[in-house]
Design a protein around this motif. Structure first.
Motif, PDB file in Angstrom:
ATOM      1  N   ASP A  80      -1.186   4.874  10.001  1.00  0.00           N
ATOM      2  CA  ASP A  80      -0.633   3.581  10.399  1.00  0.00           C
ATOM      3  C   ASP A  80      -0.941   3.301  11.866  1.00  0.00           C
ATOM      4  O   ASP A  80      -1.283   2.171  12.236  1.00  0.00           O
ATOM      5  CB  ASP A  80       0.885   3.548  10.190  1.00  0.00           C
ATOM      6  CG  ASP A  80       1.277   3.477   8.724  1.00  0.00           C
ATOM      7  OD1 ASP A  80       0.382   3.440   7.857  1.00  0.00           O
ATOM      8  OD2 ASP A  80       2.496   3.467   8.446  1.00  0.00           O
TER       9      ASP A  80
ATOM     10  N   ARG B 287      -6.953  -0.878   6.338  1.00  0.00           N
ATOM     11  CA  ARG B 287      -6.990   0.579   6.219  1.00  0.00           C
ATOM     12  C   ARG B 287      -8.216   1.002   5.400  1.00  0.00           C
ATOM     13  O   ARG B 287      -8.883   1.985   5.724  1.00  0.00           O
ATOM     14  CB  ARG B 287      -5.709   1.087   5.553  1.00  0.00           C
ATOM     15  CG  ARG B 287      -5.528   2.603   5.712  1.00  0.00           C
ATOM     16  CD  ARG B 287      -4.455   3.137   4.779  1.00  0.00           C
ATOM     17  NE  ARG B 287      -3.165   2.505   4.960  1.00  0.00           N
ATOM     18  CZ  ARG B 287      -2.248   2.900   5.835  1.00  0.00           C
ATOM     19  NH1 ARG B 287      -2.510   3.905   6.654  1.00  0.00           N
ATOM     20  NH2 ARG B 287      -1.078   2.287   5.897  1.00  0.00           N
ATOM     21  N   ALA B 288      -8.497   0.260   4.332  1.00  0.00           N
ATOM     22  CA  ALA B 288      -9.654   0.569   3.497  1.00  0.00           C
ATOM     23  C   ALA B 288     -10.959   0.425   4.277  1.00  0.00           C
ATOM     24  O   ALA B 288     -11.916   1.176   4.052  1.00  0.00           O
ATOM     25  CB  ALA B 288      -9.666  -0.323   2.264  1.00  0.00           C
TER      26      ALA B 288
ATOM     27  N   ARG C 112      -3.727  -5.759   6.078  1.00  0.00           N
ATOM     28  CA  ARG C 112      -2.929  -4.540   6.016  1.00  0.00           C
ATOM     29  C   ARG C 112      -3.679  -3.416   5.318  1.00  0.00           C
ATOM     30  O   ARG C 112      -4.552  -2.791   5.906  1.00  0.00           O
ATOM     31  CB  ARG C 112      -1.577  -4.855   5.370  1.00  0.00           C
ATOM     32  CG  ARG C 112      -0.659  -5.579   6.371  1.00  0.00           C
ATOM     33  CD  ARG C 112       0.327  -6.535   5.742  1.00  0.00           C
ATOM     34  NE  ARG C 112      -0.059  -7.912   6.003  1.00  0.00           N
ATOM     35  CZ  ARG C 112       0.647  -8.971   5.616  1.00  0.00           C
ATOM     36  NH1 ARG C 112       1.772  -8.811   4.944  1.00  0.00           N
ATOM     37  NH2 ARG C 112       0.232 -10.188   5.902  1.00  0.00           N
ATOM     38  N   GLU C 113      -3.393  -3.154   4.037  1.00  0.00           N
ATOM     39  CA  GLU C 113      -4.109  -2.074   3.360  1.00  0.00           C
ATOM     40  C   GLU C 113      -5.603  -2.359   3.272  1.00  0.00           C
ATOM     41  O   GLU C 113      -6.421  -1.434   3.219  1.00  0.00           O
ATOM     42  CB  GLU C 113      -3.509  -1.839   1.975  1.00  0.00           C
ATOM     43  CG  GLU C 113      -2.082  -1.292   2.015  1.00  0.00           C
ATOM     44  CD  GLU C 113      -1.942  -0.071   2.927  1.00  0.00           C
ATOM     45  OE1 GLU C 113      -2.747   0.874   2.790  1.00  0.00           O
ATOM     46  OE2 GLU C 113      -1.038  -0.069   3.787  1.00  0.00           O
TER      47      GLU C 113
ATOM     48  N   LEU D 219      -5.621  -4.279  -4.234  1.00  0.00           N
ATOM     49  CA  LEU D 219      -4.786  -3.897  -3.092  1.00  0.00           C
ATOM     50  C   LEU D 219      -3.660  -4.896  -2.883  1.00  0.00           C
ATOM     51  O   LEU D 219      -2.535  -4.536  -2.517  1.00  0.00           O
ATOM     52  CB  LEU D 219      -5.640  -3.803  -1.822  1.00  0.00           C
ATOM     53  CG  LEU D 219      -6.527  -2.579  -1.671  1.00  0.00           C
ATOM     54  CD1 LEU D 219      -7.374  -2.703  -0.411  1.00  0.00           C
ATOM     55  CD2 LEU D 219      -5.698  -1.299  -1.628  1.00  0.00           C
TER      56      LEU D 219
ATOM     57  N   PRO E   6       0.474  -3.812  -4.216  1.00  0.00           N
ATOM     58  CA  PRO E   6      -0.677  -3.474  -5.049  1.00  0.00           C
ATOM     59  C   PRO E   6      -0.321  -3.631  -6.521  1.00  0.00           C
ATOM     60  O   PRO E   6       0.758  -3.246  -6.964  1.00  0.00           O
ATOM     61  CB  PRO E   6      -0.949  -2.012  -4.687  1.00  0.00           C
ATOM     62  CG  PRO E   6       0.370  -1.484  -4.202  1.00  0.00           C
ATOM     63  CD  PRO E   6       1.050  -2.646  -3.544  1.00  0.00           C
TER      64      PRO E   6
END
Length: 314
Positions: free
Chosen positions: A63, A50-51, A46-47, A121, A116
Protein backbone atom coordinates in the motif's frame (compact mmCIF):
# COMPACT_ATOMS: atom_id res chain seq x y z
CA UNK A 1 14.55 24.83 -20.98
CA UNK A 2 11.15 24.06 -19.45
CA UNK A 3 9.27 27.20 -18.45
CA UNK A 4 7.81 27.51 -15.00
CA UNK A 5 4.14 26.58 -14.66
CA UNK A 6 1.63 29.39 -14.66
CA UNK A 7 -0.45 29.36 -11.50
CA UNK A 8 -3.78 30.76 -12.60
CA UNK A 9 -6.62 32.35 -10.72
CA UNK A 10 -9.96 30.65 -11.57
CA UNK A 11 -12.18 32.71 -13.82
CA UNK A 12 -15.78 33.39 -12.74
CA UNK A 13 -17.69 30.96 -14.94
CA UNK A 14 -20.83 29.05 -14.06
CA UNK A 15 -22.90 26.26 -15.54
CA UNK A 16 -26.58 25.42 -15.09
CA UNK A 17 -27.37 21.76 -14.42
CA UNK A 18 -30.78 20.12 -14.25
CA UNK A 19 -31.43 18.45 -10.90
CA UNK A 20 -34.55 16.36 -10.44
CA UNK A 21 -36.45 18.45 -12.93
CA UNK A 22 -35.23 21.77 -11.58
CA UNK A 23 -32.03 23.68 -12.11
CA UNK A 24 -29.19 25.08 -10.07
CA UNK A 25 -26.33 27.39 -10.93
CA UNK A 26 -23.06 25.61 -10.28
CA UNK A 27 -19.67 27.32 -10.27
CA UNK A 28 -17.16 25.13 -12.11
CA UNK A 29 -14.46 27.77 -12.43
CA UNK A 30 -12.12 26.16 -9.89
CA UNK A 31 -11.80 23.10 -12.14
CA UNK A 32 -10.98 25.04 -15.30
CA UNK A 33 -8.04 26.63 -17.03
CA UNK A 34 -8.32 30.32 -18.01
CA UNK A 35 -9.32 29.15 -21.50
CA UNK A 36 -12.48 27.62 -20.03
CA UNK A 37 -11.29 24.07 -20.67
CA UNK A 38 -10.56 21.30 -18.21
CA UNK A 39 -7.04 19.80 -17.94
CA UNK A 40 -7.51 17.57 -14.90
CA UNK A 41 -5.23 14.88 -13.51
CA UNK A 42 -6.44 11.56 -12.04
CA UNK A 43 -4.44 9.64 -9.44
CA UNK A 44 -7.43 7.80 -7.92
CA UNK A 45 -6.66 4.39 -9.46
CA UNK A 46 -6.47 1.74 -6.75
CA UNK A 47 -5.96 -1.99 -7.36
CA UNK A 48 -5.47 -1.17 -11.04
CA UNK A 49 -2.45 0.93 -10.10
CA UNK A 50 -1.14 -1.87 -7.88
CA UNK A 51 -1.43 -4.20 -10.88
CA UNK A 52 0.61 -1.74 -12.97
CA UNK A 53 3.43 -1.88 -10.42
CA UNK A 54 3.20 -5.67 -10.25
CA UNK A 55 4.09 -5.86 -13.94
CA UNK A 56 7.53 -4.44 -13.12
CA UNK A 57 8.52 -6.32 -9.95
CA UNK A 58 8.46 -9.77 -8.40
CA UNK A 59 7.87 -8.74 -4.78
CA UNK A 60 4.36 -7.85 -3.55
CA UNK A 61 3.26 -4.25 -4.15
CA UNK A 62 2.62 -2.61 -0.79
CA UNK A 63 0.00 0.00 0.00
CA UNK A 64 2.79 2.42 0.90
CA UNK A 65 4.40 1.98 -2.52
CA UNK A 66 1.15 2.94 -4.21
CA UNK A 67 0.63 5.86 -1.82
CA UNK A 68 4.18 7.12 -2.33
CA UNK A 69 3.70 7.20 -6.10
CA UNK A 70 0.42 9.07 -5.77
CA UNK A 71 2.05 11.67 -3.53
CA UNK A 72 5.05 12.32 -5.75
CA UNK A 73 2.84 12.39 -8.85
CA UNK A 74 0.52 14.90 -7.18
CA UNK A 75 3.38 17.17 -6.09
CA UNK A 76 5.08 17.00 -9.47
CA UNK A 77 2.11 17.29 -11.82
CA UNK A 78 -0.48 19.50 -10.14
CA UNK A 79 1.36 22.75 -11.04
CA UNK A 80 0.32 21.91 -14.61
CA UNK A 81 -3.22 20.65 -13.94
CA UNK A 82 -6.43 22.58 -13.35
CA UNK A 83 -7.64 19.92 -10.87
CA UNK A 84 -6.54 16.60 -9.39
CA UNK A 85 -8.67 13.59 -8.45
CA UNK A 86 -7.53 11.60 -5.40
CA UNK A 87 -8.91 8.52 -3.62
CA UNK A 88 -9.54 8.03 0.11
CA UNK A 89 -8.15 4.49 0.24
CA UNK A 90 -4.54 5.34 -0.53
CA UNK A 91 -3.89 9.05 -0.64
CA UNK A 92 -6.55 11.70 0.02
CA UNK A 93 -5.76 12.40 3.68
CA UNK A 94 -2.00 12.29 3.05
CA UNK A 95 -2.30 14.63 0.07
CA UNK A 96 -4.19 17.11 2.24
CA UNK A 97 -1.94 16.76 5.30
CA UNK A 98 1.24 17.13 3.25
CA UNK A 99 -0.14 19.96 1.12
CA UNK A 100 0.85 18.09 -2.00
CA UNK A 101 -1.53 19.95 -4.34
CA UNK A 102 -0.06 23.02 -6.02
CA UNK A 103 -1.73 26.42 -5.65
CA UNK A 104 -4.22 27.02 -8.46
CA UNK A 105 -5.06 23.31 -8.79
CA UNK A 106 -8.46 22.24 -7.43
CA UNK A 107 -8.92 19.08 -5.36
CA UNK A 108 -11.49 16.39 -6.25
CA UNK A 109 -12.35 13.53 -3.89
CA UNK A 110 -13.18 10.11 -5.30
CA UNK A 111 -16.45 9.10 -3.62
CA UNK A 112 -16.66 5.57 -5.01
CA UNK A 113 -15.89 2.23 -3.36
CA UNK A 114 -14.63 -0.50 -5.68
CA UNK A 115 -15.27 -4.22 -5.26
CA UNK A 116 -13.64 -7.03 -7.28
CA UNK A 117 -16.29 -9.19 -8.95
CA UNK A 118 -17.10 -11.03 -12.19
CA UNK A 119 -13.40 -11.56 -12.88
CA UNK A 120 -12.74 -7.80 -12.87
CA UNK A 121 -10.63 -5.73 -10.46
CA UNK A 122 -13.54 -3.29 -10.38
CA UNK A 123 -16.63 -5.43 -10.89
CA UNK A 124 -19.04 -3.58 -8.62
CA UNK A 125 -19.11 0.04 -7.43
CA UNK A 126 -21.01 1.87 -4.72
CA UNK A 127 -20.91 5.22 -2.95
CA UNK A 128 -18.21 5.06 -0.27
CA UNK A 129 -19.86 5.91 3.08
CA UNK A 130 -16.44 6.81 4.50
CA UNK A 131 -16.13 9.71 2.07
CA UNK A 132 -18.19 12.31 3.91
CA UNK A 133 -18.95 15.28 1.61
CA UNK A 134 -18.80 17.91 4.33
CA UNK A 135 -15.50 16.55 5.63
CA UNK A 136 -13.73 16.48 2.27
CA UNK A 137 -15.11 19.96 1.56
CA UNK A 138 -13.59 21.18 4.82
CA UNK A 139 -10.30 19.54 3.78
CA UNK A 140 -10.30 21.63 0.61
CA UNK A 141 -12.12 19.54 -2.00
CA UNK A 142 -14.37 21.43 -4.41
CA UNK A 143 -15.84 18.36 -6.12
CA UNK A 144 -16.48 14.64 -5.78
CA UNK A 145 -16.41 11.92 -8.46
CA UNK A 146 -18.43 8.70 -8.78
CA UNK A 147 -17.60 5.81 -11.12
CA UNK A 148 -20.69 4.10 -12.59
CA UNK A 149 -20.52 0.71 -14.33
CA UNK A 150 -22.89 0.47 -17.30
CA UNK A 151 -23.75 -3.06 -18.45
CA UNK A 152 -26.28 -3.85 -21.19
CA UNK A 153 -27.89 -6.70 -19.23
CA UNK A 154 -28.34 -5.12 -15.81
CA UNK A 155 -31.29 -3.17 -14.43
CA UNK A 156 -30.66 0.56 -14.92
CA UNK A 157 -32.74 1.55 -11.88
CA UNK A 158 -30.02 0.95 -9.23
CA UNK A 159 -27.36 2.93 -11.08
CA UNK A 160 -29.78 5.76 -11.87
CA UNK A 161 -30.75 5.87 -8.20
CA UNK A 162 -27.07 5.86 -7.18
CA UNK A 163 -26.35 8.84 -9.43
CA UNK A 164 -29.35 10.74 -8.06
CA UNK A 165 -28.20 10.08 -4.48
CA UNK A 166 -24.65 11.09 -5.28
CA UNK A 167 -25.68 14.33 -6.98
CA UNK A 168 -27.93 15.20 -4.02
CA UNK A 169 -25.08 14.54 -1.55
CA UNK A 170 -22.79 16.83 -3.49
CA UNK A 171 -25.43 19.53 -3.81
CA UNK A 172 -26.16 19.52 -0.10
CA UNK A 173 -22.47 19.96 0.70
CA UNK A 174 -21.89 22.65 -1.93
CA UNK A 175 -19.62 20.40 -4.01
CA UNK A 176 -19.45 19.91 -7.77
CA UNK A 177 -20.67 16.44 -8.79
CA UNK A 178 -18.74 14.46 -11.42
CA UNK A 179 -19.92 11.09 -12.72
CA UNK A 180 -17.78 8.66 -14.72
CA UNK A 181 -19.89 6.03 -16.52
CA UNK A 182 -17.84 3.24 -18.12
CA UNK A 183 -19.01 0.55 -20.54
CA UNK A 184 -18.60 -2.99 -19.22
CA UNK A 185 -19.30 -6.46 -20.56
CA UNK A 186 -22.69 -8.10 -19.88
CA UNK A 187 -22.79 -10.70 -17.13
CA UNK A 188 -25.02 -13.10 -19.05
CA UNK A 189 -22.50 -13.74 -21.83
CA UNK A 190 -24.49 -12.08 -24.63
CA UNK A 191 -22.76 -10.46 -27.58
CA UNK A 192 -22.05 -6.79 -26.96
CA UNK A 193 -20.42 -3.71 -28.42
CA UNK A 194 -18.23 -1.65 -26.09
CA UNK A 195 -18.71 1.54 -28.10
CA UNK A 196 -22.47 1.20 -28.08
CA UNK A 197 -22.26 0.96 -24.30
CA UNK A 198 -20.34 4.25 -24.12
CA UNK A 199 -23.09 5.98 -26.07
CA UNK A 200 -25.94 4.23 -24.24
CA UNK A 201 -24.47 5.21 -20.88
CA UNK A 202 -24.51 8.87 -21.94
CA UNK A 203 -28.16 8.60 -22.95
CA UNK A 204 -29.12 6.94 -19.67
CA UNK A 205 -27.00 8.91 -17.22
CA UNK A 206 -26.03 12.16 -18.95
CA UNK A 207 -29.06 14.19 -17.93
CA UNK A 208 -29.50 13.13 -14.30
CA UNK A 209 -28.12 16.35 -12.86
CA UNK A 210 -24.39 15.72 -12.51
CA UNK A 211 -22.43 18.93 -12.99
CA UNK A 212 -19.69 17.32 -15.09
CA UNK A 213 -19.73 14.08 -17.11
CA UNK A 214 -16.56 12.04 -17.66
CA UNK A 215 -16.72 9.77 -20.70
CA UNK A 216 -14.63 7.11 -22.35
CA UNK A 217 -13.31 8.07 -25.79
CA UNK A 218 -15.33 6.41 -28.57
CA UNK A 219 -13.36 3.80 -30.53
CA UNK A 220 -10.73 4.18 -27.81
CA UNK A 221 -9.37 7.09 -29.82
CA UNK A 222 -8.39 4.85 -32.75
CA UNK A 223 -9.85 4.56 -36.21
CA UNK A 224 -11.56 7.05 -38.51
CA UNK A 225 -11.32 10.56 -37.01
CA UNK A 226 -14.67 11.54 -38.53
CA UNK A 227 -16.33 8.56 -36.86
CA UNK A 228 -14.75 9.41 -33.50
CA UNK A 229 -16.04 12.99 -33.84
CA UNK A 230 -19.49 11.74 -34.84
CA UNK A 231 -19.74 9.54 -31.78
CA UNK A 232 -18.44 12.31 -29.53
CA UNK A 233 -21.14 14.56 -30.97
CA UNK A 234 -23.70 11.95 -29.89
CA UNK A 235 -22.34 12.17 -26.34
CA UNK A 236 -22.65 15.96 -26.51
CA UNK A 237 -26.29 15.60 -27.54
CA UNK A 238 -27.02 13.21 -24.67
CA UNK A 239 -25.23 15.01 -21.84
CA UNK A 240 -26.76 18.03 -20.13
CA UNK A 241 -23.84 20.27 -19.30
CA UNK A 242 -20.09 20.00 -19.90
CA UNK A 243 -18.23 16.74 -20.38
CA UNK A 244 -14.63 15.58 -20.53
CA UNK A 245 -12.81 12.43 -21.62
CA UNK A 246 -10.75 9.91 -19.69
CA UNK A 247 -7.67 8.15 -21.06
CA UNK A 248 -8.10 4.51 -19.99
CA UNK A 249 -8.05 2.27 -23.04
CA UNK A 250 -6.54 4.92 -25.32
CA UNK A 251 -2.89 4.43 -26.36
CA UNK A 252 -0.76 7.10 -24.73
CA UNK A 253 0.46 8.52 -28.03
CA UNK A 254 -3.09 8.77 -29.36
CA UNK A 255 -4.63 10.54 -26.40
CA UNK A 256 -3.79 14.15 -27.43
CA UNK A 257 -5.52 13.58 -30.78
CA UNK A 258 -8.43 11.92 -28.98
CA UNK A 259 -8.82 15.00 -26.77
CA UNK A 260 -8.64 17.25 -29.83
CA UNK A 261 -11.31 15.25 -31.67
CA UNK A 262 -13.60 15.09 -28.64
CA UNK A 263 -13.32 18.83 -28.01
CA UNK A 264 -14.10 19.53 -31.68
CA UNK A 265 -17.37 17.65 -31.12
CA UNK A 266 -18.39 19.32 -27.87
CA UNK A 267 -16.19 18.02 -25.06
CA UNK A 268 -14.39 20.54 -22.87
CA UNK A 269 -11.17 18.76 -21.91
CA UNK A 270 -10.02 15.73 -19.97
CA UNK A 271 -9.74 14.13 -16.55
CA UNK A 272 -7.03 11.53 -17.07
CA UNK A 273 -4.17 9.71 -15.41
CA UNK A 274 -2.77 6.79 -17.39
CA UNK A 275 -1.99 8.85 -20.49
CA UNK A 276 0.09 11.16 -18.30
CA UNK A 277 1.98 8.99 -15.80
CA UNK A 278 1.50 5.27 -16.56
CA UNK A 279 4.79 4.91 -18.44
CA UNK A 280 6.64 6.32 -15.41
CA UNK A 281 5.73 3.25 -13.35
CA UNK A 282 8.67 0.89 -13.56
CA UNK A 283 11.11 3.60 -14.61
CA UNK A 284 14.61 3.47 -13.11
CA UNK A 285 14.03 6.90 -11.59
CA UNK A 286 10.30 7.44 -11.13
CA UNK A 287 10.46 11.04 -9.80
CA UNK A 288 12.72 12.07 -12.68
CA UNK A 289 10.41 10.40 -15.21
CA UNK A 290 7.46 12.27 -13.74
CA UNK A 291 9.35 15.59 -13.83
CA UNK A 292 10.24 15.15 -17.48
CA UNK A 293 8.06 12.80 -19.51
CA UNK A 294 4.84 13.12 -17.50
CA UNK A 295 5.11 16.89 -17.14
CA UNK A 296 5.72 17.27 -20.87
CA UNK A 297 2.68 15.14 -21.69
CA UNK A 298 0.42 17.01 -19.28
CA UNK A 299 1.57 20.41 -20.53
CA UNK A 300 0.96 19.34 -24.13
CA UNK A 301 -2.53 18.10 -23.26
CA UNK A 302 -3.26 21.44 -21.59
CA UNK A 303 -2.18 23.21 -24.78
CA UNK A 304 -4.51 20.96 -26.81
CA UNK A 305 -7.44 21.93 -24.58
CA UNK A 306 -6.60 25.64 -24.71
CA UNK A 307 -6.37 25.55 -28.50
CA UNK A 308 -9.72 23.77 -28.74
CA UNK A 309 -11.43 26.29 -26.47
CA UNK A 310 -9.93 29.17 -28.49
CA UNK A 311 -11.29 27.65 -31.69
CA UNK A 312 -14.70 27.24 -30.08
CA UNK A 313 -14.87 30.93 -29.20
CA UNK A 314 -13.69 32.05 -32.66
Amino acid sequence: MRSEPALWAPQPQTETSAVDGGSATVDLSALRRPSGGYAMLAVDQREAMRAMFAEHQTEPVSDEQVTAFKLVATRTLTPYASAVLVDRQFAFDRVVAERAVAPGCALIAAADRFHPAHGELVGEVGIDPEVVPERVRDQGAVAMKLLVLWRPDTDPAPRVDMVHRFVARCREAGLVSIIEPVSRKPLDGRAWDWDEGVLAAAVELGSLGADLYKAEVPLRGQGDPDEIRRRCAQISESVTGPWVVLSSGVPQDRFPDAVRLACAAGASGFLAGRAVWASCIGADDVPASLRTHAVDRLRHLGDVVDEAMTRRRA
